[in-house]
Write a protein that holds these residues in place. Structure first.
Motif, PDB file in Angstrom:
ATOM      1  N   VAL A 113       0.835  -1.205   0.000  1.00  0.00           N
ATOM      2  CA  VAL A 113       0.000   0.000   0.000  1.00  0.00           C
ATOM      3  C   VAL A 113       0.873   1.260   0.000  1.00  0.00           C
ATOM      4  O   VAL A 113       0.591   2.229  -0.702  1.00  0.00           O
ATOM      5  CB  VAL A 113      -0.973   0.000   1.205  1.00  0.00           C
ATOM      6  N   GLU A 114       1.962   1.170   0.751  1.00  0.00           N
ATOM      7  CA  GLU A 114       2.853   2.328   0.820  1.00  0.00           C
ATOM      8  C   GLU A 114       3.433   2.666  -0.560  1.00  0.00           C
ATOM      9  O   GLU A 114       3.647   3.829  -0.893  1.00  0.00           O
ATOM     10  CB  GLU A 114       3.977   2.011   1.805  1.00  0.00           C
ATOM     11  N   LEU A 115       3.686   1.638  -1.354  1.00  0.00           N
ATOM     12  CA  LEU A 115       4.267   1.843  -2.685  1.00  0.00           C
ATOM     13  C   LEU A 115       3.221   2.220  -3.725  1.00  0.00           C
ATOM     14  O   LEU A 115       3.434   3.096  -4.546  1.00  0.00           O
ATOM     15  CB  LEU A 115       4.928   0.544  -3.165  1.00  0.00           C
ATOM     16  N   TYR A 116       2.104   1.521  -3.719  1.00  0.00           N
ATOM     17  CA  TYR A 116       1.152   1.635  -4.833  1.00  0.00           C
ATOM     18  C   TYR A 116      -0.225   2.148  -4.433  1.00  0.00           C
ATOM     19  O   TYR A 116      -1.085   2.346  -5.288  1.00  0.00           O
ATOM     20  CB  TYR A 116       0.965   0.261  -5.489  1.00  0.00           C
ATOM     21  N   GLY A 117      -0.438   2.349  -3.118  1.00  0.00           N
ATOM     22  CA  GLY A 117      -1.787   2.618  -2.627  1.00  0.00           C
ATOM     23  C   GLY A 117      -2.443   3.897  -3.116  1.00  0.00           C
ATOM     24  O   GLY A 117      -3.657   4.050  -2.985  1.00  0.00           O
TER      25      GLY A 117
END
Ligand code: ADP
Ligand code: MG
Length: 152
Positions: A113-117
């Motif tokens: 989530v941190e990368l793509y959220g």
């Protein structure tokens, strides 16, 4: 439009839900799958892959971490289970596949989530009342998904 909730009563229906989402997929899309073991994440990805014309058997990439399938779009099927640091997700080099026009389907997607959220479809699969009932909640994050998913 992709509905914000889908209920299924069999693995086949969860695969059909995946096929429905496949129709809407565009190059570079990210789909993060959230749900406990046995929820139906892999089953859903099987439907997506089949909807994209993949003819290979799609199995859980638990040990390979990421499996690549060729269809109308290249499918990057990742399993982020047990990846403890974000760097381990970065090291999978999923971005390269996305930049080349692939689509990412990540099981245990909460780990990314941190990368793509900010730009992803988050599909949460919950168990329903009986052993074969499932509730799929589809949540749009970012403009390119908001235009494709109904608001809840
Ligand atoms: P996950 O990848 O989330 O661990 P799987 O897709 O591998 O889950 O497994 C889901 C299991 O639940 C399978 O054994 C499947 O047959 C069963 N199942 C029963 N009902 C459903 C349903 N409605 N949707 C998806 N799977 C279901
Ligand atoms: Mg799985």
């Amino acid at each position: 439009m992709i509905p914000s909730t889908l209920t299924t009563v069999s693995p086949g229906e969860t695969r059909a839900a995946g096929e429905l989402i496949a129709e809407a997929l565009e190059p570079g899309d990210v789909v993060l799958l959230v749900g406990e073991l046995g929820a139906g994440k892999t089953t859903f990805v099987q439907g997506v892959a089949s909807g994209l014309g993949v003819t290979d058997d799609v199995t859980s990439p638990t040990f390979t971490l990421c499996q690549v399938y060729e269809g109308r779009l290249t499918v990057l099927h990742a399993d982020l289970w047990r990846l403890e640091r974000l760097q381990e997700v970065v090291d999978l080099a999923l971005d390269e596949g996305l930049e080349e026009g692939g689509v990412l389907l990540a099981e245990w997607g909460e780990g990314a989530v941190e990368l793509y959220g900010d730009d992803a479809l988050i599909v949460t699969i919950e168990l329903g009342e009986t052993e074969t009932d499932r509730v799929l909640r589809l949540e749009a994050h970012g403009a390119r998904w908001e235009r494709r998913v109904e608001t809840a």
